[in-house]
Design a protein around this motif. Structure first.
Motif, PDB file in Angstrom:
ATOM      1  N   ARG A  35       3.712  12.738  22.882  1.00 24.77           N
ATOM      2  CA  ARG A  35       2.667  11.719  23.038  1.00 24.77           C
ATOM      3  C   ARG A  35       2.766  10.747  21.883  1.00 24.77           C
ATOM      4  O   ARG A  35       2.745  11.131  20.740  1.00 24.77           O
ATOM      5  N   SER A  36       2.863   9.474  22.213  1.00 25.98           N
ATOM      6  CA  SER A  36       2.975   8.496  21.128  1.00 25.98           C
ATOM      7  C   SER A  36       1.585   8.074  20.680  1.00 25.98           C
ATOM      8  O   SER A  36       0.618   8.179  21.419  1.00 25.98           O
ATOM      9  N   ALA A  37       1.507   7.624  19.439  1.00 27.47           N
ATOM     10  CA  ALA A  37       0.220   7.203  18.897  1.00 27.47           C
ATOM     11  C   ALA A  37      -0.301   6.007  19.688  1.00 27.47           C
ATOM     12  O   ALA A  37       0.453   5.084  19.964  1.00 27.47           O
ATOM     13  N   PRO A  38      -1.567   6.044  20.087  1.00 25.56           N
ATOM     14  CA  PRO A  38      -2.119   4.871  20.753  1.00 25.56           C
ATOM     15  C   PRO A  38      -2.067   3.692  19.788  1.00 25.56           C
ATOM     16  O   PRO A  38      -2.203   3.877  18.593  1.00 25.56           O
ATOM     17  N   SER A  39      -1.856   2.505  20.329  1.00 25.78           N
ATOM     18  CA  SER A  39      -1.663   1.394  19.402  1.00 25.78           C
ATOM     19  C   SER A  39      -2.969   1.055  18.706  1.00 25.78           C
ATOM     20  O   SER A  39      -4.017   0.972  19.320  1.00 25.78           O
ATOM     21  N   ALA A  40      -2.890   0.930  17.383  1.00 25.94           N
ATOM     22  CA  ALA A  40      -4.034   0.504  16.575  1.00 25.94           C
ATOM     23  C   ALA A  40      -3.542  -0.648  15.734  1.00 25.94           C
ATOM     24  O   ALA A  40      -2.382  -0.697  15.355  1.00 25.94           O
ATOM     25  N   PRO A  41      -4.445  -1.588  15.463  1.00 26.83           N
ATOM     26  CA  PRO A  41      -3.995  -2.735  14.678  1.00 26.83           C
ATOM     27  C   PRO A  41      -3.635  -2.315  13.258  1.00 26.83           C
ATOM     28  O   PRO A  41      -4.127  -1.315  12.758  1.00 26.83           O
ATOM     29  N   VAL A  42      -2.783  -3.082  12.637  1.00 21.98           N
ATOM     30  CA  VAL A  42      -2.532  -2.931  11.216  1.00 21.98           C
ATOM     31  C   VAL A  42      -3.863  -3.133  10.512  1.00 21.98           C
ATOM     32  O   VAL A  42      -4.690  -3.936  10.934  1.00 21.98           O
ATOM     33  N   SER A  43      -4.096  -2.345   9.441  1.00 17.68           N
ATOM     34  CA  SER A  43      -5.345  -2.458   8.704  1.00 17.68           C
ATOM     35  C   SER A  43      -5.471  -3.873   8.143  1.00 17.68           C
ATOM     36  O   SER A  43      -4.609  -4.338   7.417  1.00 17.68           O
ATOM     37  N   GLU A  44      -6.544  -4.572   8.465  1.00 17.39           N
ATOM     38  CA  GLU A  44      -6.718  -5.981   8.082  1.00 17.39           C
ATOM     39  C   GLU A  44      -8.001  -6.176   7.302  1.00 17.39           C
ATOM     40  O   GLU A  44      -9.034  -5.677   7.723  1.00 17.39           O
ATOM     41  N   PRO A  45      -8.047  -6.925   6.252  1.00 18.55           N
ATOM     42  CA  PRO A  45      -6.879  -7.410   5.530  1.00 18.55           C
ATOM     43  C   PRO A  45      -6.277  -6.281   4.703  1.00 18.55           C
ATOM     44  O   PRO A  45      -6.953  -5.286   4.476  1.00 18.55           O
ATOM     45  N   PRO A  46      -5.019  -6.427   4.265  1.00 19.21           N
ATOM     46  CA  PRO A  46      -4.415  -5.361   3.457  1.00 19.21           C
ATOM     47  C   PRO A  46      -5.187  -5.155   2.155  1.00 19.21           C
ATOM     48  O   PRO A  46      -5.819  -6.084   1.645  1.00 19.21           O
ATOM     49  N   VAL A  47      -5.126  -3.935   1.646  1.00 15.04           N
ATOM     50  CA  VAL A  47      -5.742  -3.641   0.347  1.00 15.04           C
ATOM     51  C   VAL A  47      -4.886  -4.291  -0.735  1.00 15.04           C
ATOM     52  O   VAL A  47      -3.651  -4.216  -0.689  1.00 15.04           O
ATOM     53  N   ARG A  48      -5.567  -4.964  -1.655  1.00 19.47           N
ATOM     54  CA  ARG A  48      -4.868  -5.593  -2.793  1.00 19.47           C
ATOM     55  C   ARG A  48      -5.398  -5.013  -4.088  1.00 19.47           C
ATOM     56  O   ARG A  48      -6.565  -4.612  -4.149  1.00 19.47           O
ATOM     57  N   PRO A  49      -4.570  -4.993  -5.140  1.00 18.47           N
ATOM     58  CA  PRO A  49      -5.065  -4.457  -6.411  1.00 18.47           C
ATOM     59  C   PRO A  49      -6.198  -5.313  -6.978  1.00 18.47           C
ATOM     60  O   PRO A  49      -6.166  -6.539  -6.873  1.00 18.47           O
ATOM     61  N   GLY A  50      -7.195  -4.642  -7.577  1.00 21.29           N
ATOM     62  CA  GLY A  50      -8.286  -5.336  -8.266  1.00 21.29           C
ATOM     63  C   GLY A  50      -8.104  -5.203  -9.769  1.00 21.29           C
ATOM     64  O   GLY A  50      -7.002  -4.936 -10.247  1.00 21.29           O
ATOM     65  N   LEU A  51      -9.206  -5.389 -10.481  1.00 20.06           N
ATOM     66  CA  LEU A  51      -9.158  -5.296 -11.948  1.00 20.06           C
ATOM     67  C   LEU A  51      -9.560  -3.900 -12.401  1.00 20.06           C
ATOM     68  O   LEU A  51     -10.460  -3.286 -11.817  1.00 20.06           O
ATOM     69  N   LEU A  52      -8.921  -3.417 -13.466  1.00 15.09           N
ATOM     70  CA  LEU A  52      -9.254  -2.099 -14.023  1.00 15.09           C
ATOM     71  C   LEU A  52     -10.291  -2.254 -15.129  1.00 15.09           C
ATOM     72  O   LEU A  52     -10.201  -3.169 -15.948  1.00 15.09           O
ATOM     73  N   SER A  53     -11.246  -1.340 -15.162  1.00 16.52           N
ATOM     74  CA  SER A  53     -12.210  -1.298 -16.271  1.00 16.52           C
ATOM     75  C   SER A  53     -11.541  -0.619 -17.471  1.00 16.52           C
ATOM     76  O   SER A  53     -10.487   0.003 -17.336  1.00 16.52           O
ATOM     77  N   PRO A  54     -12.161  -0.754 -18.667  1.00 15.57           N
ATOM     78  CA  PRO A  54     -11.580  -0.091 -19.850  1.00 15.57           C
ATOM     79  C   PRO A  54     -11.507   1.426 -19.658  1.00 15.57           C
ATOM     80  O   PRO A  54     -12.263   1.993 -18.873  1.00 15.57           O
ATOM     81  N   THR A  55     -10.603   2.048 -20.404  1.00 12.34           N
ATOM     82  CA  THR A  55     -10.430   3.512 -20.346  1.00 12.34           C
ATOM     83  C   THR A  55     -11.746   4.221 -20.678  1.00 12.34           C
ATOM     84  O   THR A  55     -12.430   3.844 -21.631  1.00 12.34           O
ATOM     85  N   ARG A  56     -12.089   5.210 -19.872  1.00 11.11           N
ATOM     86  CA  ARG A  56     -13.331   5.962 -20.129  1.00 11.11           C
ATOM     87  C   ARG A  56     -13.057   7.089 -21.117  1.00 11.11           C
ATOM     88  O   ARG A  56     -12.118   7.868 -20.929  1.00 11.11           O
ATOM     89  N   PRO A  57     -13.888   7.198 -22.171  1.00 12.25           N
ATOM     90  CA  PRO A  57     -13.651   8.218 -23.181  1.00 12.25           C
ATOM     91  C   PRO A  57     -14.139   9.602 -22.731  1.00 12.25           C
ATOM     92  O   PRO A  57     -15.067   9.706 -21.937  1.00 12.25           O
ATOM     93  N   VAL A  58     -13.496  10.633 -23.244  1.00 10.23           N
ATOM     94  CA  VAL A  58     -13.918  12.020 -23.015  1.00 10.23           C
ATOM     95  C   VAL A  58     -14.402  12.574 -24.355  1.00 10.23           C
ATOM     96  O   VAL A  58     -13.677  12.479 -25.346  1.00 10.23           O
TER      97      VAL A  58
END
Ligand code: MF3
Ligand code: CO
Ligand code: CO
Length: 308
Positions: free
Chosen positions: A7-30
């Protein structure tokens, strides 16, 4: 009898819009009083040296680490909703881990910059929490690992954000079932490849792909130790399971082709075709007559069942 058709996968659209990288927050201290794994400062876990079988004392500690990981994952899951950034999920996991006296295992593991992995839509795994807000209809895997009392507990769930489409719902539900079928194949004297065989069989029946580049792993005093747990059948993996072994089962299934690509952050793995993918993970123990899920709440509930 006629040959059964794939059984083939039923057609689903490509995930829209694609995920793009965002900004990273500063390193969290332990805080300094928290026990740190050996790689916490250097980033280098070194070669794996631990046994594949845990002592009774290690198993007792892994149950507590597993309970803690499950509780943290539930806390994180409760803050999933449209508009919440994955960085906010990182903050919640970081604080919840420290509140339990643990170290967030991902932090500086091979240089990884955050305390949890958050993998959205076509991101297969190792998504880095950033400034991107979750959108209605997204799916997001939250992968929590805690280092507590010298041992790790590693577990993940894929959550629906608001109203997800039917393809995404089915992908998420069947990926969870695939993980459970893999775990249910665990018992002493069975070869480790029985796990991947069960997962692959379920995925094939459902017309879903199985990612091959990322696998389950031995876990205990080390985050990733020697044992390899593929999520597909490899006849060469005939190592027999033994009571006291601890490892993860963490299949990644895809709506489309399971081939992957890596973002230039060298962590974020995405499907090459851009279609969605889901993952679930438990840390498990081989017992004298079967298997125990270690990453459950103290009353035995799996984190995913809290949201079912
Ligand atoms: N938790 C992941 C696993 O299941 C590993 C994450 S490693 C990190 O094995 F560095 F990306 F955090
Ligand atoms: Co893992
Ligand atoms: Co994990």
């Amino acid at each position: 009898m006629a040959k059964r058709k794939r059984r083939s996968a039923p057609s689903a659209p490509v995930s829209e819009p694609p995920v793009r990288p965002g900004l990273l927050s500063p390193t969290r201290p332990v805080p300094p009083e928290i026990g740190r794994p050996p790689y916490a400062d250097s980033g280098d876990p070194g070669p794996s040296s631990s046994s594949t079988v845990r002592t009774l004392d290690e198993v007792a500690r892994m149950r507590r680490a597993g309970n803690a990981a499950a509780e943290i994952l539930v806390e994180a899951g409760h803050c999933v909703r449209p508009g919440v950034t994955t960085d906010r999920i990182d903050a919640v996991v970081h604080e919840a881990t420290i509140a339990r006296g643990g170290y967030p295992s991902p932090l500086n593991y091979r240089g990884y910059p955050k305390s949890v992995c958050t993998s959205v839509n076509e991101v297969i795994c190792h998504g880095i929490p950033d400034s991107r807000p979750l959108a209605d209809g997204d799916i997001v895997n939250i992968d929590v690992t805690i280092f507590l009392d010298g041992v790790h507990g590693d577990t993940s769930v894929t959550f629906l954000v608001g109203e997800a489409d039917d393809h995404s719902r089915r992908l998420v539900a069947e990926t969870r079932t695939a993980m459970d079928e893999g775990i249910d194949a665990v018992r002493p004297a069975q070869p480790v490849n029985a796990i991947g065989r069960a997962i692959e069989r379920h995925a094939r029946k459902q017309g879903l792909g199985v990612v091959r580049e990322f696998i389950g792993h031995g876990i205990g005093t080390e985050f990733h130790s020697g044992l390899q747990v593929k999520h597909y059948f490899d006849p060469r993996d005939d190592t027999l399971l033994v009571p006291g072994m601890t490892f993860t089962v963490e299949p990644m299934l895809t709506l489309g082709h399971p081939a992957c690509a890596l973002w230039d952050d060298d962590w974020t793995a995405v499907t090459l075709d851009g279609r969605r993918t889901a993952q679930f993970e438990h840390t498990v123990l081989v017992t004298d007559d079967g298997v125990d899920r270690l990453t459950v709440l103290p009353d035995g509930t799996a984190p995913a069942d809290v949201f079912a």
